[in-house]
Design a protein around this motif. Structure first.
Motif, PDB file in Angstrom:
ATOM      1  N   GLN A  37       5.616 -13.393  -8.540  1.00 17.84           N
ATOM      2  CA  GLN A  37       6.080 -14.294  -9.587  1.00 17.84           C
ATOM      3  C   GLN A  37       7.536 -14.641  -9.323  1.00 17.84           C
ATOM      4  N   ARG A  38       7.777 -15.901  -9.064  1.00 15.95           N
ATOM      5  CA  ARG A  38       9.160 -16.357  -8.878  1.00 15.95           C
ATOM      6  C   ARG A  38       9.839 -16.436 -10.236  1.00 15.95           C
ATOM      7  N   PRO A  39      11.160 -16.324 -10.269  1.00 14.22           N
ATOM      8  CA  PRO A  39      11.881 -16.411 -11.551  1.00 14.22           C
ATOM      9  C   PRO A  39      11.515 -17.682 -12.315  1.00 14.22           C
ATOM     10  N   GLY A  40      11.094 -17.516 -13.575  1.00 13.03           N
ATOM     11  CA  GLY A  40      10.727 -18.655 -14.407  1.00 13.03           C
ATOM     12  C   GLY A  40       9.348 -19.208 -14.136  1.00 13.03           C
ATOM     13  N   GLY A  41       8.625 -18.602 -13.209  1.00 12.04           N
ATOM     14  CA  GLY A  41       7.316 -19.123 -12.834  1.00 12.04           C
ATOM     15  C   GLY A  41       6.175 -18.263 -13.333  1.00 12.04           C
ATOM     16  N   HIS A  42       5.003 -18.531 -12.791  1.00  9.32           N
ATOM     17  CA  HIS A  42       3.835 -17.761 -13.164  1.00  9.32           C
ATOM     18  C   HIS A  42       3.373 -16.936 -11.966  1.00  9.32           C
ATOM     19  N   PRO A  43       2.630 -15.863 -12.216  1.00  6.03           N
ATOM     20  CA  PRO A  43       2.148 -15.046 -11.096  1.00  6.03           C
ATOM     21  C   PRO A  43       1.231 -15.849 -10.177  1.00  6.03           C
ATOM     22  N   VAL A  44       1.406 -15.615  -8.887  1.00  2.00           N
ATOM     23  CA  VAL A  44       0.597 -16.294  -7.877  1.00  2.00           C
ATOM     24  C   VAL A  44      -0.083 -15.245  -7.012  1.00  2.00           C
ATOM     25  N   PHE A  45      -1.377 -15.398  -6.847  1.00  2.00           N
ATOM     26  CA  PHE A  45      -2.163 -14.449  -6.073  1.00  2.00           C
ATOM     27  C   PHE A  45      -1.721 -14.448  -4.616  1.00  2.00           C
ATOM     28  N   LEU A  46      -1.556 -13.233  -4.064  1.00  2.00           N
ATOM     29  CA  LEU A  46      -1.206 -13.090  -2.651  1.00  2.00           C
ATOM     30  C   LEU A  46      -2.401 -12.625  -1.828  1.00  2.00           C
ATOM     31  N   ILE A  47      -3.042 -11.512  -2.272  1.00  4.88           N
ATOM     32  CA  ILE A  47      -4.070 -10.915  -1.438  1.00  4.88           C
ATOM     33  C   ILE A  47      -4.899  -9.932  -2.241  1.00  4.88           C
ATOM     34  N   GLN A  48      -6.081  -9.646  -1.749  1.00  4.62           N
ATOM     35  CA  GLN A  48      -6.938  -8.616  -2.335  1.00  4.62           C
ATOM     36  C   GLN A  48      -7.353  -7.639  -1.242  1.00  4.62           C
ATOM     37  N   LEU A  49      -7.320  -6.346  -1.570  1.00  7.15           N
ATOM     38  CA  LEU A  49      -7.784  -5.298  -0.673  1.00  7.15           C
ATOM     39  C   LEU A  49      -8.967  -4.612  -1.330  1.00  7.15           C
ATOM     40  N   VAL A  50      -9.980  -4.338  -0.538  1.00  2.64           N
ATOM     41  CA  VAL A  50     -11.204  -3.785  -1.104  1.00  2.64           C
ATOM     42  C   VAL A  50     -11.599  -2.443  -0.476  1.00  2.64           C
ATOM     43  N   LYS A  51     -11.415  -2.340   0.825  1.00  3.53           N
ATOM     44  CA  LYS A  51     -11.915  -1.163   1.534  1.00  3.53           C
ATOM     45  C   LYS A  51     -10.882  -0.043   1.587  1.00  3.53           C
ATOM     46  N   SER A  52     -11.375   1.169   1.562  1.00 10.95           N
ATOM     47  CA  SER A  52     -10.530   2.350   1.712  1.00 10.95           C
ATOM     48  C   SER A  52      -9.752   2.274   3.027  1.00 10.95           C
ATOM     49  N   GLY A  53      -8.427   2.466   2.970  1.00 15.26           N
ATOM     50  CA  GLY A  53      -7.612   2.453   4.170  1.00 15.26           C
ATOM     51  C   GLY A  53      -7.319   1.073   4.727  1.00 15.26           C
ATOM     52  N   GLU A  54      -7.705   0.043   4.012  1.00 16.21           N
ATOM     53  CA  GLU A  54      -7.548  -1.323   4.519  1.00 16.21           C
ATOM     54  C   GLU A  54      -6.082  -1.708   4.661  1.00 16.21           C
ATOM     55  N   VAL A  55      -5.776  -2.431   5.737  1.00 18.51           N
ATOM     56  CA  VAL A  55      -4.443  -2.971   5.979  1.00 18.51           C
ATOM     57  C   VAL A  55      -4.583  -4.454   6.279  1.00 18.51           C
ATOM     58  N   LYS A  56      -3.791  -5.267   5.574  1.00 17.91           N
ATOM     59  CA  LYS A  56      -3.804  -6.711   5.836  1.00 17.91           C
ATOM     60  C   LYS A  56      -2.375  -7.194   5.988  1.00 17.91           C
ATOM     61  N   LYS A  57      -2.214  -8.215   6.837  1.00 17.15           N
ATOM     62  CA  LYS A  57      -0.885  -8.769   7.059  1.00 17.15           C
ATOM     63  C   LYS A  57      -0.876 -10.262   6.782  1.00 17.15           C
ATOM     64  N   GLN A  58       0.239 -10.689   6.193  1.00 18.26           N
ATOM     65  CA  GLN A  58       0.498 -12.107   6.010  1.00 18.26           C
ATOM     66  C   GLN A  58       1.925 -12.337   6.491  1.00 18.26           C
ATOM     67  N   LYS A  59       2.066 -12.771   7.718  1.00 21.47           N
ATOM     68  CA  LYS A  59       3.385 -13.013   8.306  1.00 21.47           C
ATOM     69  C   LYS A  59       4.235 -11.747   8.182  1.00 21.47           C
ATOM     70  N   ARG A  60       5.288 -11.764   7.387  1.00 23.84           N
ATOM     71  CA  ARG A  60       6.171 -10.591   7.280  1.00 23.84           C
ATOM     72  C   ARG A  60       5.707  -9.596   6.221  1.00 23.84           C
ATOM     73  N   LEU A  61       4.607  -9.880   5.538  1.00 32.76           N
ATOM     74  CA  LEU A  61       4.109  -9.001   4.483  1.00 32.76           C
ATOM     75  C   LEU A  61       2.945  -8.159   4.998  1.00 32.76           C
ATOM     76  N   THR A  62       3.006  -6.847   4.731  1.00 39.67           N
ATOM     77  CA  THR A  62       1.926  -5.936   5.100  1.00 39.67           C
ATOM     78  C   THR A  62       1.447  -5.220   3.843  1.00 39.67           C
ATOM     79  N   PHE A  63       0.143  -5.282   3.615  1.00 41.11           N
ATOM     80  CA  PHE A  63      -0.470  -4.682   2.436  1.00 41.11           C
ATOM     81  C   PHE A  63      -1.385  -3.546   2.891  1.00 41.11           C
ATOM     82  N   GLN A  64      -1.317  -2.427   2.136  1.00 42.12           N
ATOM     83  CA  GLN A  64      -2.153  -1.269   2.470  1.00 42.12           C
ATOM     84  C   GLN A  64      -2.877  -0.776   1.236  1.00 42.12           C
TER      85      GLN A  64
END
Lengths: 113, 115
Positions: A37-64
């Motif tokens: 959520q940017r200042p003054g804005g609304h939340p924006v979906f980035l990613i969903q993780l479902v599996k145990s131990g899952e790792v996903k990357k979006q450019k400089r962002l890493t989700f675990q």
């Protein structure tokens, strides 16, 4: 009921530094989602993780997603001023017999240029 | 954004008056949610709907009611507004066919002030 804890609440970094926010649930989650959520804005979906131990990357962002499906993290490498905002995790878990999406309180990131 | 519109965008109302916020979607999605956002509390679920006339309570439902008589509209009513209900209210839609495969798309928010 199901609780989703997020730390830290605030994080201030110099541009170029890395940033990590952590999310912990009191119960096992079906999935975990991350929003920005940017200042003054609304939340924006980035990613969903479902599996145990899952790792996903979006450019400089890493989700675990943790092995036990009770915790998750978002790591940003080499932050930029465009990364400023509040990052929320949201866990899908069962509460009162029905599945609900419960948000953490968010981590507010500020980046000093 | 994702065909979701909230109205009004801003409202000031007096304590004790009823207030209705409207969320309208153009994409026929099954799931719709109402959240409130307050400093230090993040996003808290008030009510949600999984179809016409099918609604359920969230974690902070006291003092709020909802109705969904059509797929496209989800109304949030504050039966008798109190100052503690001053907040930013977000409506969201879930685009998946079930909760396990859906992400939430948020409206622009309604800033409500109860004086």
């Amino acid at each position: 009921g199901q609780q989703v804890m997020q730390i830290p609440q605030y994080q201030h970094v110099q541009e170029g530094e890395d940033f990590t926010t952590y999310c912990n649930s009191s119960t096992t989650l079906s999935n975990i989602q991350w929003y920005k959520q940017r200042p003054g804005g609304h939340p924006v979906f980035l990613i969903q993780l479902v599996k145990s131990g899952e790792v996903k990357k979006q450019k400089r962002l890493t989700f675990q997603f943790g092995e036990a499906k009770k915790n998750s993290s978002l790591h940003i490498t080499a932050t930029q001023t465009t990364d400023v905002g509040t990052y929320f995790c949201a866990g899908l878990g069962t509460q009162g017999g029905s599945e609900k999406l419960v948000f953490g309180k968010g981590t507010k990131l500020t980046v000093n240029p | 954004d994702a065909g979701i519109t909230q109205s009004p965008r801003h409202k000031v109302t007096e304590t004790g008056t009823p207030v209705t916020l409207r969320c309208h979607q153009t994409e026929n999605h099954r799931y719709m949610y109402w959240y409130r956002q307050d400093p230090g509390h993040g996003l808290r679920l008030i009510h949600y709907s999984y179809g016409v006339k099918d609604t359920d309570k969230g974690e902070v439902s006291d003092g709020y009611s909802v109705s969904r008589s059509k797929t496209e509209d989800f109304l949030l009513t504050l039966e008798s507004a109190t100052s503690s209900q001053t907040s930013v209210y977000f409506c969201a839609i879930g685009r998946g066919i079930n909760l396990r495969n859906t992400e939430a798309f948020f409206g622009q928010g309604t800033r409500l002030t109860v004086v």
